[in-house]
Design a protein around this motif. Structure first.
Motif, short mmCIF file in Angstrom:
data_model
loop_
_atom_site.label_atom_id
_atom_site.label_comp_id
_atom_site.label_asym_id
_atom_site.label_seq_id
_atom_site.Cartn_x
_atom_site.Cartn_y
_atom_site.Cartn_z
N ASN A 134 -7.10 5.79 7.05
CA ASN A 134 -6.89 4.69 7.78
C ASN A 134 -5.36 4.40 7.07
O ASN A 134 -4.67 3.65 8.63
N LYS A 135 -4.70 4.64 6.31
CA LYS A 135 -3.04 4.07 6.33
C LYS A 135 -2.58 5.36 4.82
O LYS A 135 -3.65 6.16 4.53
N HIS A 147 0.31 6.59 3.34
CA HIS A 147 1.36 6.70 2.07
C HIS A 147 2.34 7.39 1.72
O HIS A 147 1.74 8.22 1.54
N GLU A 185 3.07 7.81 13.03
CA GLU A 185 2.57 6.91 13.44
C GLU A 185 2.89 7.96 15.60
O GLU A 185 2.18 7.08 16.44
N THR A 245 -1.16 6.29 13.33
CA THR A 245 -1.57 5.92 12.43
C THR A 245 -0.63 4.93 11.56
O THR A 245 0.09 5.64 11.15
N PRO A 246 -1.07 4.06 10.48
CA PRO A 246 -0.04 3.81 9.83
C PRO A 246 0.72 4.02 8.97
O PRO A 246 -0.01 5.19 8.00
N GLU A 270 3.16 4.06 4.92
CA GLU A 270 4.82 3.16 4.60
C GLU A 270 4.86 4.05 3.66
O GLU A 270 5.18 5.03 3.11
N ASP A 312 -7.29 4.98 1.47
CA ASP A 312 -5.35 5.44 1.97
C ASP A 312 -5.55 6.94 1.72
O ASP A 312 -6.24 7.79 0.38
#
Ligand code: F6R
Length: 607
Positions: free
Chosen positions: A291-292, A294, A313, A318-319, A321, A339
């Protein structure tokens, strides 16, 4: 990327091989080894670690005496640095050393295993040795020619056949080899420094040519066995200059190596025209559920993560960071077990990145390393690793590593887009082909940009402060441009998101302040030009970097740098040499220590 040397003559081969390998250690130092015809047999000595470890080992194991042999210093790609994975590799009557990557080695290996061959190492090289042994029916040229037809990928090979004493065979594709010429002796090597102590005359071995080295001289043959007349070159470099391949600094050499590094990184991660970047333990199913993401790293590696964020992105929705590793560790990051945490590191030993990786693992996330050094702590500790194949990076300022890290980010984004269904197979294949074509394009571009960057550096050499501005991916690239300039030229520099300037920083822009405005992202171009006008109105000396077909009035810039037509997505790969060459020339003109800038070290293993 591994160093090869071979010698046949009347002197002790082991001494010459060791001295040659010492000159090639810059190409890798995960292990070293030699093979010498000694009393009618091929004697192999190899050891994990540096050349000095091999020398130490030979004190007890004995130096093989003889006048013909091959040697290797390894930069690990397939299999960790270990005794078993060290070259030379032997199979039946064949002993060889290899530089490069044999892409189809898995299918070849399976086939050879069915035929009864067993393997002691995890390397692709041992497969080549076994295949050559199978093909060898007493005619070396025929067998080598057949081998080149069966293996895919890049290679430089130096080969001994146990029933052809005092002869060395060499062949290459996409990895370099030179043949050194002298009276009563012959040499083969990955690079000129290895033989420069003994001879300055050499051939450049071309693809589809086989060199046969004997004490009496060298013959070069086509794959069909026909003799080829070769031009003899004369090296006029000093030994020190030769180590840098004739470049004045390692940094410049490494920028020029970017096309090869990109090719070596992209091609093994592409299968059937689609990116295949998945480590076995992270299958498509698990990836689809992420889902996320890093992305964590330090300095330049983290900046490659910024390119990755935009690509992921944009393509896979997909987000992502991106975090500086030294911050990530202490901000109590919110990481879920669903994650994915990607850590990026050239060395694989950066303390903060390693600590961030350990923290992410503890929090239950799947950790994926994008790393250049096989066998490094980060490569070993991550759940999965995607290796970049930049070869050793010696200059402290990272250049080619940034490009290959960005390339892996693109490959990953494309794969994710495919498994998430945000792009279909045709769309991914089209973008992948575009990515695979980038190395060739960048090769030309580097040559074109070099003089332009030198001119720009000359203009800016006395400035106290310089700004990079950009939007989107151009901004991500600007951040790296600013770091590169600061670290090696000691000029203060800032990278700014162009639209954010007027919220404070523009007060620093006064008459003559240099601004490098990067404006290659098509949908943002007009906005960028408005921002350029804002700084121009305050007296800035603007260098505008944009596409060839951009419509621009000539009153908005002082210098114009035109980039070829590349899609917005991959433009950062093409712009990387621009910002690197600009920093490089500025550093040279200001008389700084380019390869070893003050206060810095290559691998930061302290917090
Ligand atoms: C800058 C530079 C550094 C490194 C950083 C991370 O030119 O080289 O910012 O990128 O120290 O190093 P690695 O990639 O080895 O983790």
């Amino acid at each position: 990327m591994c160093g090869i040397v071979g010698y046949v003559g009347s002197k002790e081969a082991a001494d010459i091989l060791i001295s040659g390998l010492r000159r090639l250690e810059y190409r890798g130092y995960d292990s070293a080894g030699i093979a010498v015809f000694s009393d009618g047999e091929i004697a192999v000595r190899k050891e994990k670690g540096r050349l000095s470890d091999l020398e130490e080992y030979m004190k007890s194991a004995g130096t093989p005496y003889g006048n013909c042999g091959i040697g290797h210093t390894r930069w690990a790609t397939h299999g960790e640095p270990s005794y078993a994975n060290s070259h030379p590799h032997s199979a039946g009557r064949v002993t060889l050393v290899h530089n490069g990557i044999i892409e189809n080695y898995i299918e070849l290996k399976k086939d050879l295993e069915k035929g009864g061959y067993t393997f002691a190492s995890e390397t692709d090289t041992e497969t080549a040795a076994a295949l050559l042994d199978r093909l060898y029916k007493g005619e070396p040229i025929k067998a080598i020619a057949e081998l080149t037809r069966k293996i895919r990928g890049s290679y430089a090979l130096a080969i001994l056949f146990s029933d052809r004493p005092d002869e060395i065979y060499a062949v290459r594709r996409d990895s370099p080899l030179i043949v050194g010429l002298s009276n009563g002796e012959s040499f083969v090597a990955s690079d000129i420094p290895a033989v420069l102590k003994y001879t300055r005359r050499y051939y450049l071995l071309d693809e589809n040519e086989i060199a046969v080295l004997k004490e009496s001289g060298v013959s070069v043959l086509s794959l069909e066995g026909e003799s080829i007349d070769k031009e003899v070159f004369e090296a006029n470099w000093s030994l020190e200059a030769a180590e840098k391949g004739g470049f004045e600094h390692f940094m410049l050499k490494e920028i020029y190596e970017e096309p090869e590094a990109l090719k070596n990184t992209i091609s093994p991660h592409m299968i059937g025209g689609l990116p295949d970047v998945l480590n076995l333990s992270l299958g498509d199913k698990r990836l689809a559920a992420v889902n996320k993401i890093h992305i964590v790293g330090c300095g330049t590696a983290m900046h490659a993560g910024l390119i990755g964020k935009t690509a992921i992105e944009k393509l896979a929705r997909t987000p992502v960071e991106v975090s500086v590793a030294s911050e990530f560790r202490y901000v109590n990051p919110i990481v879920d077990k669903n994650d994915l945490v990607i850590v990026i590191s050239q060395s694989g030993e950066t303390a903060d990145t390693l600590a961030a990786l350990r923290l992410a693992k503890k929090m239950g996330a799947y950790t994926l390393a994008v790393v250049n050094v096989v066998g490094s702590s980060i490569a070993r500790e991550a759940d999965g690793a995607l290796f970049t194949s930049a070869g050793p990076e010696i200059a402290v300022a990272s250049t080619k590593a940034y490009s290959v890290q960005s390339a892996v980010m693109y490959l990953f984004a494309l794969r994710l887009a495919l498994v998430k269904g945000t792009m279909n197979e045709n769309e991914v294949a089209e973008k992948s082909a575009e990515l695979a074509a980038m190395p060739k394009l960048i090769e030309r571009l580097i040559r074109d940009l070099d003089p332009t960057c030198k001119k720009l550096a000359e203009q800016n050499k006395n400035t106290e402060s310089l700004f990079f501005i950009g939007r989107g991916m151009d901004y991500s690239l600007s951040v790296e441009g600013s770091l590169k300039l600061k670290e090696i030229s000691y000029i203060h520099s800032e990278a700014y998101a162009a639209g954010e300037l007027k919220h404070g920083t523009i007060s620093l822009v006064t008459d003559g302040v240099p601004v490098i405005a990067i404006a290659t992202q098509t949908p943002l171009f007009e906005k960028m030009i408005s921002n350029v006008k804002e700084v121009k109105a305050r007296g800035a000396a603007v260098t505008l970097v944009c596409r060839t077909d951009a419509a621009i009035a000539d009153d908005v810039y002082d210098n114009l740098v035109l980039m070829p037509e590349i899609s917005d997505l991959f433009m950062p790969l093409a712009l990387a040499p621009f910002i690197q060459l600009f920093a490089y020339h500025t550093s040279v003109i200001r008389g700084c220590d380019v390869d070893k800038p003050r206060n810095l070290a290559k691998s930061v293993t302290v917090e």
